[in-house]
Motif scaffolding. Structure first.
Motif, PDB file in Angstrom:
ATOM      1  N   SER A  12       0.928  -1.190  -0.080  1.00 29.04           N
ATOM      2  CA  SER A  12       0.046  -0.200  -0.121  1.00 29.04           C
ATOM      3  C   SER A  12       0.867   1.136   0.117  1.00 29.04           C
ATOM      4  O   SER A  12       2.130   1.145   0.104  1.00 29.04           O
ATOM      5  CB  SER A  12      -1.037  -0.105   1.340  1.00 29.04           C
ATOM      6  OG  SER A  12      -0.204   0.417   2.180  1.00 29.04           O
ATOM      7  N   TRP A  46       4.140  -4.996   3.646  1.00 31.19           N
ATOM      8  CA  TRP A  46       2.706  -5.374   3.143  1.00 31.19           C
ATOM      9  C   TRP A  46       1.835  -4.863   4.546  1.00 31.19           C
ATOM     10  O   TRP A  46       1.200  -5.572   5.204  1.00 31.19           O
ATOM     11  CB  TRP A  46       2.350  -6.437   2.658  1.00 31.19           C
ATOM     12  CG  TRP A  46       3.275  -6.857   1.451  1.00 31.19           C
ATOM     13  CD1 TRP A  46       2.798  -6.358   0.298  1.00 31.19           C
ATOM     14  CD2 TRP A  46       4.527  -7.777   1.510  1.00 31.19           C
ATOM     15  NE1 TRP A  46       3.853  -6.824  -0.470  1.00 31.19           N
ATOM     16  CE2 TRP A  46       4.608  -7.502  -0.048  1.00 31.19           C
ATOM     17  CE3 TRP A  46       5.164  -8.198   2.227  1.00 31.19           C
ATOM     18  CZ2 TRP A  46       5.820  -8.219  -0.518  1.00 31.19           C
ATOM     19  CZ3 TRP A  46       6.245  -8.987   1.764  1.00 31.19           C
ATOM     20  CH2 TRP A  46       6.582  -8.877   0.280  1.00 31.19           C
ATOM     21  N   SER A  50      -2.579  -3.182   2.026  1.00 35.65           N
ATOM     22  CA  SER A  50      -1.768  -3.648   0.826  1.00 35.65           C
ATOM     23  C   SER A  50      -2.913  -4.464   0.065  1.00 35.65           C
ATOM     24  O   SER A  50      -3.878  -5.074   0.843  1.00 35.65           O
ATOM     25  CB  SER A  50      -0.690  -4.335   1.375  1.00 35.65           C
ATOM     26  OG  SER A  50       0.255  -3.525   1.860  1.00 35.65           O
ATOM     27  N   THR A  51      -3.024  -4.693  -1.173  1.00 34.03           N
ATOM     28  CA  THR A  51      -3.722  -5.619  -1.802  1.00 34.03           C
ATOM     29  C   THR A  51      -3.237  -6.980  -2.015  1.00 34.03           C
ATOM     30  O   THR A  51      -1.613  -7.100  -2.130  1.00 34.03           O
ATOM     31  CB  THR A  51      -4.219  -4.899  -3.190  1.00 34.03           C
ATOM     32  OG1 THR A  51      -2.926  -4.458  -3.899  1.00 34.03           O
ATOM     33  CG2 THR A  51      -4.963  -3.898  -2.735  1.00 34.03           C
ATOM     34  N   TRP A  52      -4.020  -8.027  -2.479  1.00 29.76           N
ATOM     35  CA  TRP A  52      -3.668  -9.289  -2.689  1.00 29.76           C
ATOM     36  C   TRP A  52      -4.358  -9.751  -3.866  1.00 29.76           C
ATOM     37  O   TRP A  52      -5.689  -9.272  -3.975  1.00 29.76           O
ATOM     38  CB  TRP A  52      -3.713 -10.226  -1.443  1.00 29.76           C
ATOM     39  CG  TRP A  52      -5.085  -9.881  -0.868  1.00 29.76           C
ATOM     40  CD1 TRP A  52      -5.373  -9.317   0.219  1.00 29.76           C
ATOM     41  CD2 TRP A  52      -6.257 -11.020  -1.221  1.00 29.76           C
ATOM     42  NE1 TRP A  52      -6.511  -9.690   0.702  1.00 29.76           N
ATOM     43  CE2 TRP A  52      -7.177 -10.665  -0.373  1.00 29.76           C
ATOM     44  CE3 TRP A  52      -6.592 -11.789  -2.036  1.00 29.76           C
ATOM     45  CZ2 TRP A  52      -8.446 -11.089  -0.373  1.00 29.76           C
ATOM     46  CZ3 TRP A  52      -7.917 -12.505  -2.123  1.00 29.76           C
ATOM     47  CH2 TRP A  52      -8.817 -12.023  -1.298  1.00 29.76           C
ATOM     48  N   ALA A  66      -9.406 -11.150  -5.268  1.00 28.49           N
ATOM     49  CA  ALA A  66      -8.688 -10.072  -4.952  1.00 28.49           C
ATOM     50  C   ALA A  66      -9.205  -9.390  -3.700  1.00 28.49           C
ATOM     51  O   ALA A  66     -10.395  -9.367  -3.482  1.00 28.49           O
ATOM     52  CB  ALA A  66      -8.436  -9.287  -6.199  1.00 28.49           C
ATOM     53  N   GLY A  67      -8.411  -8.898  -3.002  1.00 22.67           N
ATOM     54  CA  GLY A  67      -8.834  -7.770  -2.071  1.00 22.67           C
ATOM     55  C   GLY A  67      -7.745  -7.196  -1.412  1.00 22.67           C
ATOM     56  O   GLY A  67      -6.688  -6.834  -2.169  1.00 22.67           O
ATOM     57  N   ALA A  68      -8.157  -6.508  -0.191  1.00 24.13           N
ATOM     58  CA  ALA A  68      -7.130  -5.815   0.545  1.00 24.13           C
ATOM     59  C   ALA A  68      -6.876  -6.265   2.095  1.00 24.13           C
ATOM     60  O   ALA A  68      -8.149  -6.676   2.592  1.00 24.13           O
ATOM     61  CB  ALA A  68      -7.302  -4.238   0.594  1.00 24.13           C
ATOM     62  N   TRP A  69      -5.843  -6.293   2.603  1.00 29.63           N
ATOM     63  CA  TRP A  69      -5.615  -6.620   3.968  1.00 29.63           C
ATOM     64  C   TRP A  69      -6.326  -5.579   4.950  1.00 29.63           C
ATOM     65  O   TRP A  69      -6.514  -4.454   4.578  1.00 29.63           O
ATOM     66  CB  TRP A  69      -4.171  -6.146   4.607  1.00 29.63           C
ATOM     67  CG  TRP A  69      -3.227  -7.155   4.152  1.00 29.63           C
ATOM     68  CD1 TRP A  69      -1.709  -6.585   4.003  1.00 29.63           C
ATOM     69  CD2 TRP A  69      -2.974  -8.612   3.889  1.00 29.63           C
ATOM     70  NE1 TRP A  69      -1.107  -7.552   3.661  1.00 29.63           N
ATOM     71  CE2 TRP A  69      -1.674  -8.851   3.400  1.00 29.63           C
ATOM     72  CE3 TRP A  69      -4.082  -9.476   3.529  1.00 29.63           C
ATOM     73  CZ2 TRP A  69      -1.338 -10.055   2.963  1.00 29.63           C
ATOM     74  CZ3 TRP A  69      -3.526 -10.687   3.218  1.00 29.63           C
ATOM     75  CH2 TRP A  69      -2.186 -10.932   2.798  1.00 29.63           C
ATOM     76  N   ASP A  70      -7.050  -5.995   5.893  1.00 30.72           N
ATOM     77  CA  ASP A  70      -7.951  -5.120   6.683  1.00 30.72           C
ATOM     78  C   ASP A  70      -7.027  -4.590   7.696  1.00 30.72           C
ATOM     79  O   ASP A  70      -5.785  -5.125   8.186  1.00 30.72           O
ATOM     80  CB  ASP A  70      -9.220  -5.789   6.995  1.00 30.72           C
ATOM     81  CG  ASP A  70      -8.993  -7.002   8.001  1.00 30.72           C
ATOM     82  OD1 ASP A  70      -7.710  -7.314   8.291  1.00 30.72           O
ATOM     83  OD2 ASP A  70      -9.931  -7.911   7.998  1.00 30.72           O
TER      84      ASP A  70
END
Length: 72
Positions: A12, A46, A50-52, A66-70
């Motif tokens: 991110s 990360w 950050s996205t995955w 796909a998504g982002a760490w919360d």
């Protein structure tokens, strides 16, 4: 039987560096694969936000996530 997944991480803007990383993991499902990558990923590179991307690699496997760490 576990499925092989490719999990890619993208830092991110909060990281202060531009970092990407990819892991190939064997897991029962995408949630488990993402959890494994999160466990091994250095939060310095990360952090939350950050996205995955998680892609199953086995023959016959379908879909991707796909998504982002919360902020957990």
């Amino acid at each position: 039987m576990p499925t092989t997944f490719l999990v890619s991480l993208f830092s991110s803007e909060n990281a202060g560096v531009s970092a990407t990383g990819s892991w190939t993991v064997a897991a029962e499902n995408a949630d488990e694969a993402i959890g494994m990558a999160r466990f091994y990923a250095d939060p310095k590179y990360w952090p939350p936000g950050s996205t995955w991307l998680c892609i199953p690699l086995d023959d016959g496997a379908t879909g991707w996530e796909a998504g982002a760490w919360d902020a957990r």
